[in-house]
Design a protein around this motif. Structure first.
Motif, short mmCIF file in Angstrom:
data_model
loop_
_atom_site.label_atom_id
_atom_site.label_comp_id
_atom_site.label_asym_id
_atom_site.label_seq_id
_atom_site.Cartn_x
_atom_site.Cartn_y
_atom_site.Cartn_z
N VAL A 109 -2.73 -4.43 -2.60
CA VAL A 109 -3.62 -3.66 -1.73
C VAL A 109 -4.28 -2.59 -2.57
CG1 VAL A 109 -3.75 -2.07 0.23
CG2 VAL A 109 -2.19 -4.02 0.32
N ARG A 110 -5.62 -2.49 -2.47
CA ARG A 110 -6.29 -1.34 -3.07
C ARG A 110 -6.44 -0.28 -1.98
NH1 ARG A 110 -12.16 -0.73 -6.11
NH2 ARG A 110 -12.92 -1.81 -4.26
N VAL A 111 -5.77 0.84 -2.19
CA VAL A 111 -5.83 1.94 -1.23
C VAL A 111 -7.02 2.83 -1.56
CG1 VAL A 111 -3.34 1.89 -0.84
CG2 VAL A 111 -4.29 3.37 -2.64
N LEU A 144 2.27 -0.98 -9.73
CA LEU A 144 0.99 -0.29 -9.66
C LEU A 144 0.00 -0.91 -10.65
CD1 LEU A 144 2.01 3.50 -9.59
CD2 LEU A 144 1.08 2.17 -7.67
N GLU A 145 -1.24 -0.96 -10.26
CA GLU A 145 -2.36 -1.17 -11.17
C GLU A 145 -3.31 0.00 -10.97
OE1 GLU A 145 -4.26 -4.94 -10.78
OE2 GLU A 145 -2.38 -6.08 -10.81
N VAL A 169 2.07 -5.15 -5.19
CA VAL A 169 1.34 -4.20 -6.03
C VAL A 169 0.41 -3.33 -5.18
CG1 VAL A 169 -0.44 -4.00 -7.83
CG2 VAL A 169 1.38 -5.70 -8.07
N ILE A 170 0.32 -2.07 -5.54
CA ILE A 170 -0.72 -1.18 -5.02
C ILE A 170 -1.70 -0.88 -6.14
CG2 ILE A 170 -1.18 1.21 -4.32
CD1 ILE A 170 1.13 1.05 -2.43
N ILE A 171 -2.98 -0.99 -5.84
CA ILE A 171 -4.02 -0.70 -6.82
C ILE A 171 -4.58 0.68 -6.55
CG2 ILE A 171 -6.27 -1.39 -7.73
CD1 ILE A 171 -5.58 -4.26 -7.11
N ALA A 174 -0.76 -2.85 -14.91
CA ALA A 174 -2.07 -3.23 -15.44
C ALA A 174 -3.05 -2.08 -15.32
CB ALA A 174 -2.63 -4.45 -14.71
N VAL A 175 -4.00 -2.08 -16.25
CA VAL A 175 -5.13 -1.15 -16.21
C VAL A 175 -6.39 -1.98 -16.02
CG1 VAL A 175 -6.37 0.68 -17.41
CG2 VAL A 175 -3.93 0.40 -17.78
#
Length: 307
Positions: free
Chosen positions: A67-69, A128-129, A94-96, A153-154
């Motif tokens: 999810v991208r918050v 996290l990304e 993962v949270i982005i 990840a970046v």
């Protein structure tokens, strides 16, 4: 850090239940349900509910669920994390984090997730990304990449970064006039180096012109040559291209296996440099061999690429 396959990261608007329902079957290595740019302010609360439903009710198979918050400087960020993790954290990988400007931004998410995981009794750690898409973030890329053990990840975010830099680009984030070489070479190289120094993955920026598949393939090729592990996909048609480009070719795998076997045989007799098909091979080449074979192993179709 958990090792995941990330050749393709597919963006899916959290506001669209129809798109969310299709996302698990598209074949992307990772799908991120987007609460930030893809959701209007009036749709963000419903978007959270859609994500919770998708995480808890859909069969995702081996697809990494992300999810991208919204950004840390918005009124939605805290509720995004708390509501989704509390209701569906057991099914979230993962949270982005968008627009990371410093290591402190990553620390905030790390601490909040640690509290939530303990509160609800999660048996796994949510990864996290982070997106590097501000000038300040690019300047702090190495510190950001090393900011948390849960960081996996970046990601280079060319859209907002070009705006932050005041670059003159078109809607595909390419220069509006002739420019020598790769316009994004410095940013790309910085992201890859920061990721490698921290031992995490590097993901290349989105390519909005999804109808030009050949241009997307060339863009993937350029990122792959620099060492990126994968690329964002803003349309399902881009997924198979990214999956193919960011996988070692059969020729590369054959070279790696042949070179490894020849070098090991020579090494056992005390030789440190050998010739393979007319080319000198020494210990430095073995690092490339290891990289190729590790990538191949992570992409096996038996499920070993998803952990």
């Amino acid at each position: 850090m958990i090792s995941r396959i990330r050749r393709s990261e597919l963006a899916t608007p959290a506001s669209s239940e129809k798109m969310l329902a299709k996302a698990p079957g598209i074949g992307a290595d990772l799908v991120f349900m987007d609460l930030e740019d893809a959701c209007a302010p009036s749709a963000k609360a419903q978007g959270r509910a859609n994500i919770i439903k998708a995480l808890n009710e859909y069969d995702w198979g081996d697809t990494v669920r992300a999810v991208r918050v919204n950004g840390l400087d918005t009124i939605w960020c805290h509720d995004d994390v708390v509501e989704i993790v509390s209701a569906a954290g057991h099914n979230l990988d993962v949270i982005i984090v968008p627009k990371a400007r410093s290591a402190r931004d990553v620390w905030w998410f790390d601490v909040l997730l640690s509290q939530l995981e303990a509160k609800i009794g999660l048996t796994h750690r949510i990864g996290l990304e982070v997106l590097i898409e501000e000038a300040e973030g690019l300047g702090n890329a190495f510190d950001i990449a090393a900011a948390s053990p849960r960081l996996e990840a970046v990601i280079l975010g060319a859209g907002d970064l070009s705006a932050s830099l005041r670059a003159r680009v078109d809607t595909n984030f390419q220069p509006v006039r002739s420019y020598p070489g790769d316009f994004w070479h410095h940013a790309r190289s910085t992201i890859v180096a920061a990721a490698r120094a921290a031992g995490i993955d590097a993901i290349d920026y989105p390519f909005p012109n999804y109808r030009d598949e050949e241009a997307y393939r060339r863009n993937c090729d350029a990122a792959s040559m620099l060492g990126f592990d994968g690329k964002w996909c803003i349309h399902p048609s881009q997924v198979p291209i990214a999956n193919a480009v960011f996988s070692p070719t059969p020729e590369e795998i054959e070279w790696a296996n042949t070179t490894r076997d020849a070098y090991r045989a020579a090494e056992s007799s005390g030789t440190g440099a050998i010739a393979v098909n007319g080319m000198l091979v020494d210990a430095a080449h073995m690092r490339h061999v290891e990289t190729t074979l590790n990538r191949a192993q992570r992409r096996l179709p038996d499920g070993n690429g998803h952990q």
